[in-house]
Scaffold this active site. Structure first.
Site, short mmCIF file in Angstrom:
data_model
loop_
_atom_site.label_atom_id
_atom_site.label_comp_id
_atom_site.label_asym_id
_atom_site.label_seq_id
_atom_site.Cartn_x
_atom_site.Cartn_y
_atom_site.Cartn_z
N HIS A 39 -8.20 3.56 -4.04
CA HIS A 39 -9.18 3.73 -2.97
C HIS A 39 -10.08 4.93 -3.29
O HIS A 39 -9.63 5.90 -3.91
CB HIS A 39 -8.49 3.99 -1.63
CG HIS A 39 -7.73 2.80 -1.10
ND1 HIS A 39 -7.43 2.65 0.23
CD2 HIS A 39 -7.24 1.70 -1.72
CE1 HIS A 39 -6.78 1.51 0.42
NE2 HIS A 39 -6.64 0.93 -0.76
N THR B 199 -4.04 4.87 -1.45
CA THR B 199 -5.10 5.36 -0.56
C THR B 199 -5.67 6.69 -1.05
O THR B 199 -5.11 7.36 -1.94
CB THR B 199 -4.60 5.54 0.89
OG1 THR B 199 -3.62 6.58 0.89
CG2 THR B 199 -4.01 4.26 1.43
N GLN C 248 -8.37 -4.45 8.27
CA GLN C 248 -7.63 -3.50 9.09
C GLN C 248 -6.41 -4.25 9.63
O GLN C 248 -6.43 -5.48 9.73
CB GLN C 248 -8.55 -3.05 10.24
CG GLN C 248 -7.94 -2.10 11.23
CD GLN C 248 -7.54 -0.78 10.58
OE1 GLN C 248 -6.51 -0.76 9.90
NE2 GLN C 248 -8.30 0.26 10.79
N GLY D 207 -14.89 6.18 4.55
CA GLY D 207 -14.07 7.29 5.05
C GLY D 207 -14.42 7.51 6.51
O GLY D 207 -15.50 7.13 6.98
N LYS E 80 -22.68 -5.30 2.53
CA LYS E 80 -21.71 -4.68 1.61
C LYS E 80 -21.26 -5.70 0.56
O LYS E 80 -21.18 -5.39 -0.62
CB LYS E 80 -20.52 -4.18 2.44
CG LYS E 80 -19.63 -3.21 1.76
CD LYS E 80 -18.83 -2.36 2.76
CE LYS E 80 -17.76 -3.08 3.51
NZ LYS E 80 -16.88 -2.19 4.29
N GLU F 201 0.84 -1.20 0.00
CA GLU F 201 0.00 0.00 0.00
C GLU F 201 0.87 1.25 0.00
O GLU F 201 1.90 1.31 0.68
CB GLU F 201 -0.88 0.02 1.26
CG GLU F 201 -1.81 1.22 1.30
CD GLU F 201 -3.01 0.97 2.17
OE1 GLU F 201 -3.81 0.08 1.83
OE2 GLU F 201 -3.13 1.65 3.19
P1 FAD Z 1 -18.57 1.02 6.28
O1 FAD Z 1 -18.47 -0.29 5.62
O2 FAD Z 1 -19.63 1.94 5.84
O3 FAD Z 1 -18.71 0.75 7.85
C1 FAD Z 1 -18.58 1.81 8.79
C2 FAD Z 1 -19.40 1.49 10.03
O4 FAD Z 1 -20.78 1.58 9.73
C3 FAD Z 1 -19.18 0.07 10.58
O5 FAD Z 1 -19.30 0.14 11.97
C4 FAD Z 1 -20.34 -0.71 9.97
O6 FAD Z 1 -20.68 -1.86 10.73
C5 FAD Z 1 -21.43 0.36 10.02
N1 FAD Z 1 -22.48 0.18 9.02
C6 FAD Z 1 -22.33 -0.18 7.72
N2 FAD Z 1 -23.52 -0.21 7.08
C7 FAD Z 1 -24.45 0.16 8.01
C8 FAD Z 1 -25.87 0.33 7.99
N3 FAD Z 1 -26.57 0.10 6.89
N4 FAD Z 1 -26.49 0.72 9.14
C9 FAD Z 1 -25.78 0.95 10.28
N5 FAD Z 1 -24.45 0.79 10.36
C10 FAD Z 1 -23.80 0.41 9.24
N6 FAD Z 1 -9.86 5.83 4.87
C11 FAD Z 1 -9.57 6.83 4.00
O7 FAD Z 1 -9.96 7.99 4.24
N7 FAD Z 1 -8.88 6.59 2.85
C12 FAD Z 1 -8.43 5.35 2.52
O8 FAD Z 1 -7.81 5.16 1.47
C13 FAD Z 1 -8.71 4.27 3.42
N8 FAD Z 1 -8.33 3.00 3.15
C14 FAD Z 1 -8.67 1.98 4.00
C15 FAD Z 1 -8.30 0.66 3.68
C16 FAD Z 1 -8.60 -0.39 4.55
C17 FAD Z 1 -8.21 -1.79 4.18
C18 FAD Z 1 -9.28 -0.11 5.77
C19 FAD Z 1 -9.57 -1.24 6.73
C20 FAD Z 1 -9.65 1.17 6.10
C21 FAD Z 1 -9.36 2.23 5.23
N9 FAD Z 1 -9.74 3.55 5.50
C22 FAD Z 1 -9.45 4.56 4.61
C23 FAD Z 1 -10.44 3.86 6.76
C24 FAD Z 1 -11.98 3.77 6.60
O9 FAD Z 1 -12.43 4.81 5.76
C25 FAD Z 1 -12.59 3.88 8.00
O10 FAD Z 1 -12.26 2.75 8.76
C26 FAD Z 1 -14.07 4.17 8.07
O11 FAD Z 1 -14.38 4.53 9.41
C27 FAD Z 1 -14.99 3.04 7.69
O12 FAD Z 1 -14.95 2.78 6.36
P2 FAD Z 1 -15.71 1.49 5.76
O13 FAD Z 1 -15.59 1.58 4.31
O14 FAD Z 1 -15.27 0.26 6.45
O15 FAD Z 1 -17.22 1.84 6.20
#
Ligand code: FAD
Length: 290
Positions: A77, A48, A178, A108, A167, A17
């Site tokens: 990303h 990212t 993570q 995000g 998802k 990454e």
């Molecule tokens: P989601 O999948 O939307 O989940 C977020 C939260 O919402 C979780 O608790 C989930 O259980 C909950 N949720 C999901 N759907 C629902 C629903 N329908 N109702 C209620 N709750 C729900 N951040 C950046 O800014 N840039 C990057 O490039 C980046 N790369 C990443 C790469 C990896 C591999 C990882 C693990 C994280 C990365 N992140 C990045 C951080 C990420 O944006 C954060 O962890 C963010 O808080 C959650 O993103 P997500 O896509 O997992 O969200």
């Protein structure tokens, strides 16, 4: 090339990454680091995306250039929660035009500003909203994030896995985890998601901790559990940069070998624009990678 083929093959592989420069003045040094990592020819490189600042501008450029100049497949990303529908549509169109085939669909993080704003005004709430949009556009291999130690906003793991399944059902073809420092957490998580009917490939994300300061940041960022074995290593070598680097790389290598030994095919390394770290890990696995 999409990652679909790689993820369903028997290849034992590593991916790295990188992150684009946060400020323009860092552009050249970041570009050089990314090029050095690309020359290692990993299975793929992820780039990212930082909503807002300079990072978002450069993600696409860096991903497209790496792909074109080095022939290394890239995973760009994209986050959505702080963006408008128009911005996201434009980013997706730009990715298409630049030949990006693999997209990591992310929500995000919620900034304090977002948390204090009216949720009704948000154009996106969760990553799944972005997955739907990417699916509608078509032609992308879509990845999503997952959390072996639970996303910090989730009440419990059951709820987190239920949303993860939504998802995946919406079109996510693979998941990247993570960071974690105890492989048993991953094996436990895999058992639970498979039981919940999530069958897509999972790419474990390993963060080599190469300096003591990074430990605090990593815990803050991910909330990851630090096993005693790891804490002892930091206590013993943290004050000596060269020793800490060697010990951190050895620890990450050990984690990766154990993952391969337990049936994982592709491991993602949070190489943080450090070619030296990426190279040493790859060297340590030279007879293992296929
Ligand atoms: P989601 O999948 O939307 O989940 C977020 C939260 O919402 C979780 O608790 C989930 O259980 C909950 N949720 C999901 N759907 C629902 C629903 N329908 N109702 C209620 N709750 C729900 N951040 C950046 O800014 N840039 C990057 O490039 C980046 N790369 C990443 C790469 C990896 C591999 C990882 C693990 C994280 C990365 N992140 C990045 C951080 C990420 O944006 C954060 O962890 C963010 O808080 C959650 O993103 P997500 O896509 O997992 O969200």
């Amino acid at each position: 090339m999409t990652l679909r083929e790689l993820l369903h093959s028997d290849t034992t592989a590593l991916s790295f990454e990188v992150f684009p420069p946060k400020v323009d003045s860092a552009f050249e040094s970041v570009k050089t680091a990314i090029e050095e990592i690309a020359r290692l020819r990993p299975a793929f490189m992820s780039v990212t995306y930082g909503a807002g600042g300079g990072t978002s501008r450069y993600t696409l450029d860096m991903a497209a250039t790496t792909q074109r100049q080095y022939g290394v497949p890239t995973l760009a990303h994209l986050t959505c929660v702080s963006s408008t529908r128009e911005t996201v549509a434009q980013r997706i169109a730009d990715m298409k035009a630049a030949g990006i085939e693999n997209v990591m669909a992310l929500r995000g993080d919620l900034t304090p500003e977002l948390r204090n704003s009216d949720r009704e005004s948000w154009h996106y709430r969760y990553a799944v909203d972005l997955v739907h949009e990417l699916r509608q556009t078509g032609g992308f291999c879509i990845g999503g994030a997952c959390y072996p130690e639970i996303h910090p906003e989730s009440a419990d793991q059951k709820e987190d896995i239920r949303h993860l399944k939504e998802k995946v059902d919406a079109g996510v073809e693979f998941l990247t985890t993570q960071m974690f420092f105890d492989n048993n957490l991953l094996y436990n998580f895999l058992y639970k998601i498979r039981e919940a009917g999530i069958a897509v490939p999972v790419i474990p994300g390993i963060m080599p901790i190469t300096n003591a300061k990074q430990v605090e940041r990593a815990i803050q960022l991910s909330g990851s559990f630090m096993p005693q074995r790891f804490k002892s290593l930091v206590d013993r070598f943290g004050h000596d940069p060269a020793a800490m680097m060697q010990a951190g790389i050895a620890y990450a290598t050990d984690q990766i070998i154990d993952l391969y030994a337990n049936g994982i095919k592709v491991v993602h390394v949070y190489s943080m624009n450090k070619p030296e770290v990426a190279r040493k890990i790859q060297d340590n696995l030279s007879c293992i990678l296929t």
